[in-house]
Design a protein around this motif. Structure first.
Motif, PDB file in Angstrom:
ATOM      1  N   UNK A  12       0.996  -1.213   0.047  1.00  0.00           N
ATOM      2  CA  UNK A  12      -0.125   0.237  -0.022  1.00  0.00           C
ATOM      3  C   UNK A  12       0.945   1.271  -0.019  1.00  0.00           C
ATOM      4  N   UNK A  13       0.892   2.132  -1.009  1.00  0.00           N
ATOM      5  CA  UNK A  13       1.400   3.194  -1.282  1.00  0.00           C
ATOM      6  C   UNK A  13       0.975   4.594  -0.643  1.00  0.00           C
ATOM      7  N   UNK A  14       1.723   5.235   0.247  1.00  0.00           N
ATOM      8  CA  UNK A  14       0.854   6.569   0.810  1.00  0.00           C
ATOM      9  C   UNK A  14      -0.394   6.111   1.732  1.00  0.00           C
ATOM     10  N   UNK A  15      -0.104   5.174   2.150  1.00  0.00           N
ATOM     11  CA  UNK A  15      -1.366   4.622   3.010  1.00  0.00           C
ATOM     12  C   UNK A  15      -1.563   4.765   4.474  1.00  0.00           C
ATOM     13  N   UNK A  16      -0.499   5.686   5.256  1.00  0.00           N
ATOM     14  CA  UNK A  16      -0.579   5.635   6.757  1.00  0.00           C
ATOM     15  C   UNK A  16      -1.990   6.142   7.124  1.00  0.00           C
ATOM     16  N   UNK A  17      -2.520   5.573   8.061  1.00  0.00           N
ATOM     17  CA  UNK A  17      -1.719   4.659   9.079  1.00  0.00           C
ATOM     18  C   UNK A  17      -1.958   3.145   8.819  1.00  0.00           C
ATOM     19  N   UNK A  18      -2.304   2.880   7.436  1.00  0.00           N
ATOM     20  CA  UNK A  18      -2.365   1.319   6.971  1.00  0.00           C
ATOM     21  C   UNK A  18      -3.513   0.718   7.119  1.00  0.00           C
ATOM     22  N   UNK A  19      -4.563   1.341   6.878  1.00  0.00           N
ATOM     23  CA  UNK A  19      -6.055   0.598   6.901  1.00  0.00           C
ATOM     24  C   UNK A  19      -6.088  -0.507   5.983  1.00  0.00           C
ATOM     25  N   UNK A  20      -5.595  -0.170   4.478  1.00  0.00           N
ATOM     26  CA  UNK A  20      -5.637  -1.176   3.556  1.00  0.00           C
ATOM     27  C   UNK A  20      -4.664  -2.405   3.948  1.00  0.00           C
ATOM     28  N   UNK A  21      -3.523  -2.008   4.317  1.00  0.00           N
ATOM     29  CA  UNK A  21      -2.481  -2.960   4.731  1.00  0.00           C
ATOM     30  C   UNK A  21      -3.126  -3.962   5.661  1.00  0.00           C
ATOM     31  N   UNK A  22      -3.574  -3.406   6.685  1.00  0.00           N
ATOM     32  CA  UNK A  22      -4.401  -4.045   7.757  1.00  0.00           C
ATOM     33  C   UNK A  22      -5.399  -4.948   7.200  1.00  0.00           C
ATOM     34  N   UNK A  23      -6.079  -4.430   6.339  1.00  0.00           N
ATOM     35  CA  UNK A  23      -7.406  -5.065   5.782  1.00  0.00           C
ATOM     36  C   UNK A  23      -6.691  -6.335   5.049  1.00  0.00           C
ATOM     37  N   UNK A  24      -5.681  -6.321   4.093  1.00  0.00           N
ATOM     38  CA  UNK A  24      -5.312  -7.445   3.404  1.00  0.00           C
ATOM     39  C   UNK A  24      -4.657  -8.401   4.243  1.00  0.00           C
ATOM     40  N   UNK A  25      -4.001  -7.896   5.240  1.00  0.00           N
ATOM     41  CA  UNK A  25      -3.384  -9.000   6.166  1.00  0.00           C
ATOM     42  C   UNK A  25      -4.460  -9.707   7.087  1.00  0.00           C
ATOM     43  N   UNK A  26      -5.266  -8.887   7.303  1.00  0.00           N
ATOM     44  CA  UNK A  26      -6.440  -9.700   8.450  1.00  0.00           C
ATOM     45  C   UNK A  26      -7.352 -10.472   7.671  1.00  0.00           C
ATOM     46  N   UNK A  27      -7.831 -10.127   6.567  1.00  0.00           N
ATOM     47  CA  UNK A  27      -8.779 -11.094   5.873  1.00  0.00           C
ATOM     48  C   UNK A  27      -8.219 -11.911   4.877  1.00  0.00           C
ATOM     49  N   UNK A  28      -6.945 -11.561   4.334  1.00  0.00           N
ATOM     50  CA  UNK A  28      -6.503 -12.535   3.236  1.00  0.00           C
ATOM     51  C   UNK A  28      -5.058 -13.063   3.493  1.00  0.00           C
ATOM     52  N   UNK A  29      -4.548 -12.636   4.733  1.00  0.00           N
ATOM     53  CA  UNK A  29      -3.207 -13.270   4.966  1.00  0.00           C
ATOM     54  C   UNK A  29      -2.191 -12.997   4.234  1.00  0.00           C
ATOM     55  N   UNK A  30      -2.066 -11.898   3.457  1.00  0.00           N
ATOM     56  CA  UNK A  30      -0.982 -11.626   2.469  1.00  0.00           C
ATOM     57  C   UNK A  30       0.216 -11.403   3.058  1.00  0.00           C
ATOM     58  N   UNK A  31       1.278 -11.287   2.224  1.00  0.00           N
ATOM     59  CA  UNK A  31       2.404 -10.633   2.844  1.00  0.00           C
ATOM     60  C   UNK A  31       2.430  -9.124   2.418  1.00  0.00           C
ATOM     61  N   UNK A  32       2.262  -8.209   3.406  1.00  0.00           N
ATOM     62  CA  UNK A  32       1.889  -6.998   3.125  1.00  0.00           C
ATOM     63  C   UNK A  32       3.166  -5.781   3.612  1.00  0.00           C
ATOM     64  N   UNK A  33       3.042  -4.741   2.825  1.00  0.00           N
ATOM     65  CA  UNK A  33       3.937  -3.596   3.187  1.00  0.00           C
ATOM     66  C   UNK A  33       3.397  -2.382   2.932  1.00  0.00           C
ATOM     67  N   UNK A  34       3.752  -1.564   3.780  1.00  0.00           N
ATOM     68  CA  UNK A  34       3.103  -0.085   4.027  1.00  0.00           C
ATOM     69  C   UNK A  34       4.286   0.849   3.613  1.00  0.00           C
ATOM     70  N   UNK A  35       4.172   1.599   2.656  1.00  0.00           N
ATOM     71  CA  UNK A  35       5.016   2.730   2.310  1.00  0.00           C
ATOM     72  C   UNK A  35       4.376   4.015   2.207  1.00  0.00           C
ATOM     73  N   UNK A  36       5.123   4.960   3.018  1.00  0.00           N
ATOM     74  CA  UNK A  36       4.589   6.377   3.313  1.00  0.00           C
ATOM     75  C   UNK A  36       5.812   7.101   3.864  1.00  0.00           C
ATOM     76  N   UNK A  37       5.539   8.390   3.581  1.00  0.00           N
ATOM     77  CA  UNK A  37       7.014   9.177   3.944  1.00  0.00           C
ATOM     78  C   UNK A  37       6.542   9.972   5.218  1.00  0.00           C
TER      79      UNK A  37
END
Length: 249
Positions: free
Chosen positions: A49-74
C-alpha cells in the motif's frame, strides 16, 4: 517539488488533527469486493500500500487475506500504526513498514498487488505518480488505484465549504479516460477505469465545522442517498470515487 500539492507538514498536521484512528477494520471495508476478486483470481500473495498511513488497507489485506503486506509512506507515526494493528488482533511484525520518500526510493522487491487509495490526486504530474506505482508491480501483477471524484457534487461541496482542502487536490486527474490512457502508455492492460459509488459527501474534520453547515451537509447527503437508492447508478455527477485496475503484461 513542483509536482507536490502537499508537503510533510501538511500530512503531520492532518494526522495530528485526527482522533479515533485505531479502528477495527470490517470485512466489508470500502472496495472489499474489488480487492477480493483481484486476490482470488490472480492468486495474490504479496501486496504494498503506497501512501497509506496509518495502513487501513494494509491491515485489511493482512487480516482477511493473510497476504505478505508492506506499507510505504513518507510519514509514518509508528505508535498509531501499532495501535491500529492491535485493534485488529495483529502483531507489529505482521506488516512491513517503509518510511521513505517515494520519489527517492527504488523498490527493493516487486509485488503481486500494488494499491493506493487517495494518493495520486495530491500530485500535479499524474503520469509520473502512476508510473512510480507501476515500478512496484510484478509482471502479471495488478495495479489498483482509487481516488475521490471531486468533479461530482462532493467536489462542489469541498470547493465551497472547505476550499483549503479542495486546493490540495489535482482535479484534472479525476478522469477515468485520462487514467486509462496513462496506464496504456505505460504498457498496462486496463481492466477498469470508472466512476464508483452511488453517492456520498464528506468534510474533513466535520465536527469542527459550523452547526449550520453540518445540518446542510446532512440534508444533502440524505437526499442524495434516497435518490440513488431508488435509482442506483454510478456517474460523474454523483459518484464519490474513481477506481482504476490494470495489469502489468
Amino acid at each position: 517539488m513542483e509536482n507536490l500539492l502537499t508537503d510533510r507538514k501538511f500530512w503531520v498536521d492532518y494526522w495530528e488533527s485526527k482522533t479515533g484512528l485505531s479502528v477495527n477494520i470490517p470485512a466489508n471495508y470500502l472496495f472489499h469486493q474489488q480487492l477480493r476478486e483481484i486476490i482470488e483470481k490472480q492468486g495474490v500473495k504479496t501486496a504494498i500500500e503506497l501512501g497509506g498511513f496509518p495502513g487501513y488497507y494494509a491491515v485489511f489485506l493482512k487480516k482477511y487475506f493473510k497476504l505478505d503486506v508492506t506499507l510505504l509512506d513518507y510519514f509514518v507515526h509508528t505508535p498509531v500504526t501499532n495501535s491500529l494493528l492491535e485493534a485488529n488482533q495483529l502483531k507489529e511484525s505482521d506488516i512491513h513498514i517503509v518510511e521513505t520518500d517515494l520519489f527517492n526510493y527504488e523498490p527493493e522487491r516487486l509485488y503481486d498487488l500494488v494499491l493506493s487509495c487517495g494518493l495520486i490526486e495530491h500530485f500535479n504530474d499524474t503520469a509520473d505518480i502512476i508510473n512510480r506505482h507501476v515500478n512496484f508491480v510484478k509482471p502479471g501483477g495488478t495495479l489498483f488505484i482509487t481516488l475521490p471524484n471531486f468533479k461530482a457534487l462532493n467536489g462542489w461541496f469541498q470547493k465551497n465549504f472547505d476550499k483549503e482542502n479542495y486546493d490540495k487536490h489535482n482535479i484534472d486527474c479525476m478522469d477515468p479516460e485520462l487514467l486509462q490512457k496513462i496506464c496504456k502508455e505505460a504498457g498496462l492492460e486496463v481492466l477498469q477505469s470508472r466512476y464508483f459509488g452511488h453517492f456520498s459527501l464528506w468534510l474533513e474534520n466535520e465536527k469542527q465545522k459550523p452547526a449550520s453547515l453540518r445540518l446542510f451537509k446532512k440534508a444533502v447527503w440524505l437526499a442524495g442517498k434516497l435518490l440513488t437508492k431508488l435509482i442506483p447508478f454510478n456517474s460523474r455527477q454523483l459518484s464519490p470515487y474513481i477506481i482504476l485496475e490494470a495489469r502489468k503484461i
